[in-house]
Design an enzyme around this catalytic site. Structure first.
Site, PDB file in Angstrom:
ATOM      1  N   ASN A   1      -1.999  43.720  12.114  1.00  0.00           N
ATOM      2  CA  ASN A   1      -0.919  44.681  12.497  1.00  0.00           C
ATOM      3  C   ASN A   1       0.078  44.679  11.750  1.00  0.00           C
ATOM      4  O   ASN A   1       1.016  43.341  11.750  1.00  0.00           O
ATOM      5  CB  ASN A   1      -0.764  44.251  13.976  1.00  0.00           C
ATOM      6  CG  ASN A   1       0.439  45.221  14.409  1.00  0.00           C
ATOM      7  OD1 ASN A   1       0.723  46.291  13.838  1.00  0.00           O
ATOM      8  ND2 ASN A   1       0.990  45.214  15.764  1.00  0.00           N
ATOM      9  N   TRP A   2       0.331  45.343  10.556  1.00  0.00           N
ATOM     10  CA  TRP A   2       1.288  45.132   9.558  1.00  0.00           C
ATOM     11  C   TRP A   2       2.609  45.355  10.467  1.00  0.00           C
ATOM     12  O   TRP A   2       3.713  45.333   9.605  1.00  0.00           O
ATOM     13  CB  TRP A   2       0.997  46.057   8.523  1.00  0.00           C
ATOM     14  CG  TRP A   2      -0.031  45.277   7.358  1.00  0.00           C
ATOM     15  CD1 TRP A   2      -0.878  44.042   7.834  1.00  0.00           C
ATOM     16  CD2 TRP A   2      -0.518  46.111   6.183  1.00  0.00           C
ATOM     17  NE1 TRP A   2      -1.676  44.007   6.668  1.00  0.00           N
ATOM     18  CE2 TRP A   2      -1.471  45.167   5.705  1.00  0.00           C
ATOM     19  CE3 TRP A   2      -0.195  47.193   5.607  1.00  0.00           C
ATOM     20  CZ2 TRP A   2      -2.086  45.245   4.546  1.00  0.00           C
ATOM     21  CZ3 TRP A   2      -0.919  47.327   4.297  1.00  0.00           C
ATOM     22  CH2 TRP A   2      -1.933  46.576   3.832  1.00  0.00           C
ATOM     23  N   LYS A   3       2.623  46.106  11.318  1.00  0.00           N
ATOM     24  CA  LYS A   3       4.073  46.667  11.796  1.00  0.00           C
ATOM     25  C   LYS A   3       4.648  47.583  10.868  1.00  0.00           C
ATOM     26  O   LYS A   3       4.137  48.198   9.939  1.00  0.00           O
ATOM     27  CB  LYS A   3       4.831  45.544  12.741  1.00  0.00           C
ATOM     28  CG  LYS A   3       4.051  44.688  13.664  1.00  0.00           C
ATOM     29  CD  LYS A   3       4.630  43.585  14.352  1.00  0.00           C
ATOM     30  CE  LYS A   3       3.646  42.956  15.225  1.00  0.00           C
ATOM     31  NZ  LYS A   3       4.324  41.961  15.966  1.00  0.00           N
TER      32      LYS A   3
ATOM     33  N   HIS B   1       1.172  48.832  22.375  1.00  0.00           N
ATOM     34  CA  HIS B   1       1.613  47.257  21.783  1.00  0.00           C
ATOM     35  C   HIS B   1       2.911  47.349  22.405  1.00  0.00           C
ATOM     36  O   HIS B   1       3.611  47.908  23.045  1.00  0.00           O
ATOM     37  CB  HIS B   1       1.862  47.700  20.365  1.00  0.00           C
ATOM     38  CG  HIS B   1       2.245  46.126  19.645  1.00  0.00           C
ATOM     39  ND1 HIS B   1       3.502  45.569  20.119  1.00  0.00           N
ATOM     40  CD2 HIS B   1       1.486  45.551  19.168  1.00  0.00           C
ATOM     41  CE1 HIS B   1       3.341  44.276  19.352  1.00  0.00           C
ATOM     42  NE2 HIS B   1       2.136  44.076  18.706  1.00  0.00           N
TER      43      HIS B   1
ATOM     44  N   GLU C   1       5.693  46.106  21.809  1.00  0.00           N
ATOM     45  CA  GLU C   1       6.858  46.308  21.080  1.00  0.00           C
ATOM     46  C   GLU C   1       7.252  47.799  21.345  1.00  0.00           C
ATOM     47  O   GLU C   1       8.401  48.443  21.401  1.00  0.00           O
ATOM     48  CB  GLU C   1       6.761  46.229  19.585  1.00  0.00           C
ATOM     49  CG  GLU C   1       7.204  44.740  19.425  1.00  0.00           C
ATOM     50  CD  GLU C   1       6.364  44.010  17.971  1.00  0.00           C
ATOM     51  OE1 GLU C   1       6.141  44.973  17.337  1.00  0.00           O
ATOM     52  OE2 GLU C   1       6.415  43.007  17.920  1.00  0.00           O
TER      53      GLU C   1
ATOM     54  N   GLU D   1      -2.358  40.279  24.577  1.00  0.00           N
ATOM     55  CA  GLU D   1      -1.168  39.776  23.977  1.00  0.00           C
ATOM     56  C   GLU D   1       0.050  39.440  24.763  1.00  0.00           C
ATOM     57  O   GLU D   1       0.924  40.344  25.121  1.00  0.00           O
ATOM     58  CB  GLU D   1      -0.670  40.805  22.759  1.00  0.00           C
ATOM     59  CG  GLU D   1      -1.573  41.434  21.930  1.00  0.00           C
ATOM     60  CD  GLU D   1      -1.192  41.913  20.575  1.00  0.00           C
ATOM     61  OE1 GLU D   1      -1.357  41.497  19.388  1.00  0.00           O
ATOM     62  OE2 GLU D   1      -0.271  42.794  20.426  1.00  0.00           O
TER      63      GLU D   1
ATOM     64  N   GLY E   1       5.211  36.884  17.723  1.00  0.00           N
ATOM     65  CA  GLY E   1       6.516  36.874  16.822  1.00  0.00           C
ATOM     66  C   GLY E   1       7.265  35.652  16.806  1.00  0.00           C
ATOM     67  O   GLY E   1       8.378  35.460  16.375  1.00  0.00           O
TER      68      GLY E   1
ATOM     69  N   SER F   1       1.033  35.421  17.598  1.00  0.00           N
ATOM     70  CA  SER F   1       0.961  34.285  16.667  1.00  0.00           C
ATOM     71  C   SER F   1      -0.176  33.477  16.288  1.00  0.00           C
ATOM     72  O   SER F   1      -0.281  32.232  16.367  1.00  0.00           O
ATOM     73  CB  SER F   1       2.093  33.116  17.543  1.00  0.00           C
ATOM     74  OG  SER F   1       3.509  33.706  17.571  1.00  0.00           O
TER      75      SER F   1
HETATM   76  P1  PGA Z   1       2.298  38.016  15.779  1.00  0.00           P
HETATM   77  O1  PGA Z   1       1.948  39.690  16.061  1.00  0.00           O
HETATM   78  O2  PGA Z   1       0.870  37.557  15.100  1.00  0.00           O
HETATM   79  O3  PGA Z   1       3.225  38.199  14.477  1.00  0.00           O
HETATM   80  O4  PGA Z   1       2.656  37.279  16.769  1.00  0.00           O
HETATM   81  C1  PGA Z   1       0.764  40.136  16.806  1.00  0.00           C
HETATM   82  C2  PGA Z   1       0.946  41.602  17.522  1.00  0.00           C
HETATM   83  O5  PGA Z   1       2.256  42.063  17.799  1.00  0.00           O
HETATM   84  O6  PGA Z   1       0.229  42.412  17.376  1.00  0.00           O
END
Ligand code: PGA
Length: 256
Positions: free
Chosen positions: A13-15, A99, A101, A171, A177, A217
């Site tokens: 997931n490159w965001k 997600h 976020e 998640e 993150g 993470s």
């Molecule tokens: P992260 O993100 O590996 O940087 O914790 C995972 C995600 O948000 O899908």
């Protein structure tokens, strides 16, 4: 993982990272590994604008391109939105839905997540549904209740013949993150509970076929242990998916 019954999926997931040129270079570097990695499906969920370049670079490889969001209507007066049909037309195969976020920053609810899941399936996409608890919920010991409800709501109206195309990513919000990872046991426990919800809704045979990922993470140091859990069928990887080397190491860790 349980390769007898279901696919292992390693999804990046490159965001909001990597421009078109960086995306192309990343995919070209990843190609040899993806060719070799028959033990798992490799997915890259890239920013919308990078989709055409990514689809082109990944053509003829085993790398599938995913999006990070979609709208639930096929078309209409929704300024700034992208429909599942448009994504499918652009060559997208997977789409991340719900997600944390987006739940946090864009007011996505379990109900909108459900609408998007149905729209993605209708358009022939494979939804990756994200669920997970906050630290407060974990501390209050309601993690399994919350996640069960999120999964159940997200799957409302999904037919038996569609469920195999669904992937669920557990998640925990506190692990995204932050550098904090759920222990393998915590990840395994919640992924097992998710499969149990799918079993109650669709029966044991179909529940065995659904891939459930862990995200939060995940990195080269902890991937093997997390993936060794019987109900953890892969990873949704943010930070560690931005460098070919670390992403390749996680693909390798899935080769148990
Ligand atoms: P992260 O993100 O590996 O940087 O914790 C995972 C995600 O948000 O899908």
């Amino acid at each position: 993982m349980n390769l007898k019954y279901r696919k292992t999926i390693i999804a990046g997931n490159w965001k909001m990272h990597l421009n078109a040129d960086e995306a192309k270079k990343f995919i070209l570097r990843l190609k040899p590994k993806a060719v070799q990695a028959r033990w798992c499906d490799v997915v890259l969920c890239v920013p919308f604008l990078q989709i055409p370049a990514a689809v082109k670079a990944a053509k003829g490889t085993r790398i599938a391109i995913g999006a990070q969001n979609c709208h639930y209507e096929p078309k209409g007066a929704y300024t700034g939105e992208i429909s599942c049909e448009m994504l499918a037309e652009a060559g997208v195969k997977y789409v991340i839905i719900g997600h944390s976020e987006r739940r946090r920053d864009n007011n996505e609810t379990d109900t909108t997540v459900n609408k998007k899941v149905l729209a993605a399936l209708q358009a022939g996409l494979k939804p990756i549904i994200c669920v997970g608890e906050s630290l407060e919920m974990r501390d209050n010991d309601v993690t399994l209740d919350v996640v069960r409800m999120q999964v159940k709501t997200a799957l409302r109206g999904v037919m038996h013949d569609q469920i195999r195309r669904v992937t669920i990513a557990y998640e925990p919000i506190w692990a995204i993150g932050t550098g904090y990872t759920a222990t393998a046991e915590q990840a395994g426990e919640v992924c097992e509970a998710i499969r149990e919800v799918v079993r109650q809704l669709y029966g044991a045979r179909l529940a065995r076929a659904v891939s459930i990922l862990y995200g939060g993470s995940m990195n080269t140091a902890n991937a093997a242990e997390l993936l060794a859990q019987p109900d953890v069928d892969g990873g949704l990887i943010g930070g560690a998916s931005l460098k070919t080397e670390s992403f390749e190491d996680i693909i390798e860790a899935a080769n148990q």
